[in-house]
Write a protein that holds these residues in place. Structure first.
Motif, PDB file in Angstrom:
ATOM      1  N   ALA A  75     -10.410  15.625   9.855  1.00  0.00           N
ATOM      2  CA  ALA A  75      -9.500  14.482  10.051  1.00  0.00           C
ATOM      3  C   ALA A  75      -8.681  14.270   8.787  1.00  0.00           C
ATOM      4  O   ALA A  75      -7.519  13.880   8.843  1.00  0.00           O
ATOM      5  N   LYS A  88      -3.733  20.332  -4.958  1.00  0.00           N
ATOM      6  CA  LYS A  88      -3.968  18.994  -4.387  1.00  0.00           C
ATOM      7  C   LYS A  88      -5.441  18.788  -4.043  1.00  0.00           C
ATOM      8  O   LYS A  88      -5.920  17.669  -3.967  1.00  0.00           O
ATOM      9  N   ARG A 122       8.497   5.058  -0.496  1.00  0.00           N
ATOM     10  CA  ARG A 122       9.164   6.034   0.359  1.00  0.00           C
ATOM     11  C   ARG A 122       9.818   5.272   1.514  1.00  0.00           C
ATOM     12  O   ARG A 122       9.514   4.096   1.716  1.00  0.00           O
ATOM     13  N   TRP A 130      -4.284  11.129   1.465  1.00  0.00           N
ATOM     14  CA  TRP A 130      -4.849  11.717   2.705  1.00  0.00           C
ATOM     15  C   TRP A 130      -4.145  13.044   2.925  1.00  0.00           C
ATOM     16  O   TRP A 130      -2.944  13.077   3.200  1.00  0.00           O
ATOM     17  N   ILE A 131      -4.893  14.121   2.791  1.00  0.00           N
ATOM     18  CA  ILE A 131      -4.303  15.460   2.856  1.00  0.00           C
ATOM     19  C   ILE A 131      -5.057  16.301   3.898  1.00  0.00           C
ATOM     20  O   ILE A 131      -6.274  16.168   4.043  1.00  0.00           O
ATOM     21  N   THR A 132      -4.319  17.185   4.549  1.00  0.00           N
ATOM     22  CA  THR A 132      -4.990  18.172   5.418  1.00  0.00           C
ATOM     23  C   THR A 132      -4.713  19.584   4.877  1.00  0.00           C
ATOM     24  O   THR A 132      -5.616  20.247   4.413  1.00  0.00           O
ATOM     25  N   ASP A 133      -3.479  20.019   4.930  1.00  0.00           N
ATOM     26  CA  ASP A 133      -3.077  21.350   4.459  1.00  0.00           C
ATOM     27  C   ASP A 133      -3.711  22.481   5.282  1.00  0.00           C
ATOM     28  O   ASP A 133      -4.562  22.248   6.125  1.00  0.00           O
ATOM     29  N   ARG A 164      10.551   3.510   4.879  1.00  0.00           N
ATOM     30  CA  ARG A 164       9.687   2.892   5.901  1.00  0.00           C
ATOM     31  C   ARG A 164      10.479   2.760   7.191  1.00  0.00           C
ATOM     32  O   ARG A 164      11.709   2.709   7.173  1.00  0.00           O
ATOM     33  N   ARG A 170       0.834  -1.198   0.000  1.00  0.00           N
ATOM     34  CA  ARG A 170       0.000   0.000   0.000  1.00  0.00           C
ATOM     35  C   ARG A 170       0.869   1.248   0.000  1.00  0.00           C
ATOM     36  O   ARG A 170       1.866   1.344   0.698  1.00  0.00           O
ATOM     37  N   ARG A 171       0.462   2.218  -0.794  1.00  0.00           N
ATOM     38  CA  ARG A 171       1.232   3.452  -0.911  1.00  0.00           C
ATOM     39  C   ARG A 171       0.273   4.557  -1.280  1.00  0.00           C
ATOM     40  O   ARG A 171      -0.618   4.363  -2.110  1.00  0.00           O
ATOM     41  N   SER A 172       0.444   5.732  -0.680  1.00  0.00           N
ATOM     42  CA  SER A 172      -0.381   6.883  -1.051  1.00  0.00           C
ATOM     43  C   SER A 172       0.005   7.397  -2.430  1.00  0.00           C
ATOM     44  O   SER A 172       1.147   7.245  -2.861  1.00  0.00           O
TER      45      SER A 172
HETATM   46  C1  LIG Z   1      -3.264  13.269   9.072  1.00  0.00           C
HETATM   47  C2  LIG Z   1      -2.413  13.377   7.836  1.00  0.00           C
HETATM   48  C3  LIG Z   1      -2.349  14.587   7.155  1.00  0.00           C
HETATM   49  C4  LIG Z   1      -1.568  14.726   6.018  1.00  0.00           C
HETATM   50  N1  LIG Z   1      -1.552  15.919   5.373  1.00  0.00           N
HETATM   51  C5  LIG Z   1      -0.788  16.073   4.278  1.00  0.00           C
HETATM   52  C6  LIG Z   1      -0.764  17.322   3.609  1.00  0.00           C
HETATM   53  O1  LIG Z   1      -1.423  18.261   3.993  1.00  0.00           O
HETATM   54  N2  LIG Z   1       0.030  17.441   2.516  1.00  0.00           N
HETATM   55  C7  LIG Z   1       0.793  16.407   2.061  1.00  0.00           C
HETATM   56  O2  LIG Z   1       1.488  16.558   1.062  1.00  0.00           O
HETATM   57  N3  LIG Z   1       0.786  15.201   2.690  1.00  0.00           N
HETATM   58  C8  LIG Z   1       0.008  15.017   3.777  1.00  0.00           C
HETATM   59  N4  LIG Z   1      -0.019  13.815   4.428  1.00  0.00           N
HETATM   60  C9  LIG Z   1       0.885  12.746   4.016  1.00  0.00           C
HETATM   61  C10 LIG Z   1       0.408  12.017   2.799  1.00  0.00           C
HETATM   62  O3  LIG Z   1      -0.808  11.373   3.004  1.00  0.00           O
HETATM   63  C11 LIG Z   1       1.532  11.086   2.427  1.00  0.00           C
HETATM   64  O4  LIG Z   1       1.585  11.048   1.058  1.00  0.00           O
HETATM   65  C12 LIG Z   1       1.440   9.706   2.990  1.00  0.00           C
HETATM   66  O5  LIG Z   1       1.445   9.731   4.388  1.00  0.00           O
HETATM   67  C13 LIG Z   1       2.552   8.826   2.432  1.00  0.00           C
HETATM   68  O6  LIG Z   1       2.618   7.630   3.143  1.00  0.00           O
HETATM   69  P1  LIG Z   1       2.095   6.229   2.590  1.00  0.00           P
HETATM   70  O7  LIG Z   1       2.675   5.985   1.240  1.00  0.00           O
HETATM   71  O8  LIG Z   1       2.523   5.233   3.589  1.00  0.00           O
HETATM   72  O9  LIG Z   1       0.608   6.286   2.520  1.00  0.00           O
HETATM   73  C14 LIG Z   1      -0.813  13.630   5.550  1.00  0.00           C
HETATM   74  C15 LIG Z   1      -0.882  12.396   6.220  1.00  0.00           C
HETATM   75  C16 LIG Z   1      -1.674  12.265   7.353  1.00  0.00           C
HETATM   76  C17 LIG Z   1      -1.730  10.934   8.057  1.00  0.00           C
END
Ligand SMILES: Cc1cc2nc3c(=O)[nH]c(=O)nc-3n(C[C@H](O)[C@H](O)[C@H](O)COP(=O)(O)O)c2cc1C
Length: 197
Positions: free
Chosen positions: A169, A97, A184, A145-148, A186, A24-26
């Motif tokens: 959230a 985004k 990325r 999953w983004i907040t910003d 780990r 799994r990967r974002s």
């Molecule tokens: C609560 C939360 C908020 C996040 N907010 C952002 C954000 O605002 N901008 C961003 O580029 N990535 C943000 N991320 C990180 C991305 O989701 C990131 O691509 C991801 O954690 C990569 O990890 P994965 O490949 O294990 O999913 C956030 C992650 C979490 C858990």
């Protein structure tokens, strides 16, 4: 659908599930393109996302499904709000985004006052975000999953309909990647795990 209080089948080992979790990967949110989930798929993704632990059966979260039109409209207003921040250009750039993916699910943490600890209710909202990503992956979609900044600016959160006591959230953007996501780093598990006898 299983009736309430009926026994559920015992879990069976699934190498496929483990492989999924291991890979799994974002996605980069701005790279998410069509196709996105159909309405029926989205309903199922939401239902699976809501099948998440929460202390006290409070379901202390809610969803706002944002299609391209609403996001474009809100992004226009956020562009103006960004002017009130330091480094407005940077605040405006990240709006790409918010608008790229075919569909976005905003998960709102909506803790119930005077019930279980608020921290635990927020944790449940976070778990919902993760479950939505798994559910989207189950349909072959990628997600992010983004907040910003607009998750923390009260004038911005009002544009998404958040009220007093509610917190973002996450924005879960769902779509399809034209190129595979990169891996990325780990964590070093030995540094993260303490085992006690
Ligand atoms: C609560 C939360 C908020 C996040 N907010 C952002 C954000 O605002 N901008 C961003 O580029 N990535 C943000 N991320 C990180 C991305 O989701 C990131 O691509 C991801 O954690 C990569 O990890 P994965 O490949 O294990 O999913 C956030 C992650 C979490 C858990």
């Amino acid at each position: 659908m299983t009736e309430l209080n009926q026994p559920l089948p015992a879990p069976v080992p699934s190498q496929e599930l483990r492989d999924r979790l291991a890979q799994r990967r974002s996605a980069p949110a701005q790279a998410l393109a069509a196709p996105g989930p159909t309405d029926a798929e989205l309903d199922e993704i939401l239902t699976l996302g809501a099948r998440t632990p929460d202390h006290g059966k409070l379901f202390p979260w809610r969803f706002v499904v944002l299609g391209p039109l609403s996001r474009a409209e809100i992004a226009e207003k956020l562009t103006v709000l960004a002017e009130l921040h330091n480094r407005p250009a940077k605040h405006q750039a990240v709006l790409a985004k918010l608008t790229a993916a075919p569909v976005t699910i905003l998960v709102v943490s909506a803790p119930v006052p005077n019930a279980k600890p608020i921290w635990e209710q927020h944790l449940s909202a976070g778990a919902v975000c993760m479950n939505l990503e798994h559910a989207a992956g189950g349909f072959g979609y990628s997600s992010s999953w983004i907040t910003d900044w607009y998750s923390y600016d009260p004038q911005a959160t009002a544009l998404f309909g958040l009220t007093e006591g509610e917190t973002v959230a996450g924005f879960i953007h769902i779509g399809t990647l034209t190129e595979p996501a990169l891996e990325r780093p780990r964590p070093d598990m030995a540094a993260k795990v303490t085992r006690l006898p």
